[in-house]
Design an enzyme around this catalytic site. Structure first.
Site, PDB file in Angstrom:
ATOM      1  CD  GLU A   1     -10.667   1.108   4.016  1.00 35.50           C
ATOM      2  OE1 GLU A   1     -10.695  -0.225   5.356  1.00 35.50           O
ATOM      3  OE2 GLU A   1     -10.169   1.387   2.525  1.00 35.50           O
TER       4      GLU A   1
ATOM      5  CE  LYS B   1      -7.362   1.802   4.017  1.00 33.77           C
ATOM      6  NZ  LYS B   1      -6.335   1.198   4.157  1.00 33.77           N
TER       7      LYS B   1
HETATM    8  P1  13P Z   1      -6.375   0.095  -1.637  1.00 29.52           P
HETATM    9  O1  13P Z   1      -4.849   1.286  -0.686  1.00 29.52           O
HETATM   10  O2  13P Z   1      -5.132  -0.569  -2.488  1.00 29.52           O
HETATM   11  O3  13P Z   1      -6.713   0.267  -1.981  1.00 29.52           O
HETATM   12  O4  13P Z   1      -5.881  -0.536  -0.406  1.00 29.52           O
HETATM   13  C1  13P Z   1      -5.978   0.574   1.336  1.00 29.52           C
HETATM   14  C2  13P Z   1      -7.000  -0.197   1.450  1.00 29.52           C
HETATM   15  O5  13P Z   1      -6.590  -1.038   3.155  1.00 29.52           O
HETATM   16  C3  13P Z   1      -8.721  -0.886   1.598  1.00 29.52           C
HETATM   17  O6  13P Z   1      -8.865  -1.721   2.376  1.00 29.52           O
END
Ligand code: 13P
Length: 339
Positions: free
Chosen positions: A177, A219
């Site tokens: 991510e 992600k």
């Molecule tokens: P949000 O969907 O609230 O942005 O969170 C996703 C997430 O896991 C951030 O690391």
């Protein structure tokens, strides 16, 4: 590493019509959300709240995997069932956040570097032995005056690649991510430019570290104008720009892209994901899915308010958001579902 096993898990995580539920807020983050709603910020309220999530009836219809937090995997439901077991019994694949947070980056004011590599191999082995099958690491990229710097992008990409390689060695699917934040007044075009640079750098580092893209989930943020940008583009344009950016930077071998919500409203997050699937589902090499925290949880958390009388209504609200996003995965979401 058993690549076939990693591929099997990755495919299940992005199976058609389902997505990931991020319920891995760190203690400071969930405490902030509780505080805003007047919910006490204790270990027990965090546990009770997460019990409500994992015992929501039918969640498996829409949710393939749930990302847990370290505190949660050491807790149990009221009846004594460990959380990881409860998630598995609910028909959902358990995952875990394994970074230890984004810290100020030395010499780079306004920028963050994510920590957590020390001792990571041992922690991953422990999680794997608990029955956890995937792991998330979040890097944070801020857009601002003169930032992001190459130093910040490269350091974060390198850490993501090292974490991903360790995950695959242990048998966990990495959910990689790199989040380009929505904070600020930057344009959609600026977010597109930065997101492309970040993704290209991340995939280069994953290649250098020998990470197998077939056994990995990306992600990503959607490509969006900053929250304070006066021009907020249409849902369809956001969908087009986001997918075009991803097509330039994300190799076809990746199994799926699961978007974070990042501070969008729940409805906009669903609508934008839906538009991407309506317009591109048949044309892109990967599944376009979700890994939302706020955009799934926030309405239910507000209804719960820390009161046991509200549990059923909170679960209904949570299920509703998961169900809307299941529809968005299929390009079948529309406004009338919100009424
Ligand atoms: P949000 O969907 O609230 O942005 O969170 C996703 C997430 O896991 C951030 O690391």
């Amino acid at each position: 590493m058993n690549l076939q096993q990693l591929i099997k898990i990755a495919k299940k995580l992005v199976v058609n019509g389902k997505g990931l539920l991020a319920m891995d807020e760190s203690n400071p983050t969930i405490n902030k959300r509780f505080a805003a709603l007047g919910i006490p910020q204790t270990e027990e309220t965090r546990r009770a709240y997460r019990e409500i999530i994992v015992t929501t009836p039918g969640l498996r219809d829409c949710i393939s995997g749930a990302i847990l937090y370290d505190e949660t995997v050491h807790q149990t439901l009221t009846d004594g069932t460990p959380f990881v077991k409860a998630v598995i019994q609910a028909g959902i694949i358990p995952g875990i956040k394994v970074d230890t947070g984004a810290k100020d980056m030395a010499g780079h004011p306004g920028e963050k570097i994510t920590e957590g590599l020390d001792g990571l191999r041992e922690r991953l082995v422990e999680y794997y032995q608990m029955g956890i099958l995937f792991a998330k690491w979040r890097a944070v990229i801020t857009i601002g005056d003169g930032i992001p710097s190459r130093a910040c992008i490269e350091a974060n990409a390198h850490a993501l690649a090292r974490y991903a390689a360790l995950c695959q060695e242990v048998g966990l699917v990495p959910v990689v991510e790199p989040e380009v934040l929505m904070d600020g007044s930057h344009s959609l075009g600026r977010c597109e430019e930065v997101t492309e640079e970040v993704l290209r750098t991340v995939f280069y580092q994953l290649y250098v570290q020998g990470v197998k893209l077939e056994g990995l989930i990306l992600k990503s943020n959607m490509v969006l104008p900053g929250l304070k940008c006066p021009t907020q583009e249409s849902v369809d344009l956001v969908a087009d720009i986001t997918v075009k950016c991803l097509l330039r930077a994300v190799p076809a071998a990746v199994q799926g892209i699961t978007f974070l919500s990042g501070g969008q409203t729940s409805e906009l997050a669903s609508a934008r994901l839906n538009a991407m699937n309506v317009r591109f589902k048949a044309k892109v090499p990967w599944e376009l899915s979700f890994s939302f925290a706020r955009a799934i949880q926030q309405p239910g958390m507000g209804i719960w308010h820390g009161k046991s009388d509200n549990v059923l209504a909170a679960q209904q609200a949570l299920y509703h958001r998961a169900w809307c996003n299941r529809a968005a995965r299929r390009g079948e979401y529309n406004d009338s579902m919100e009424r």
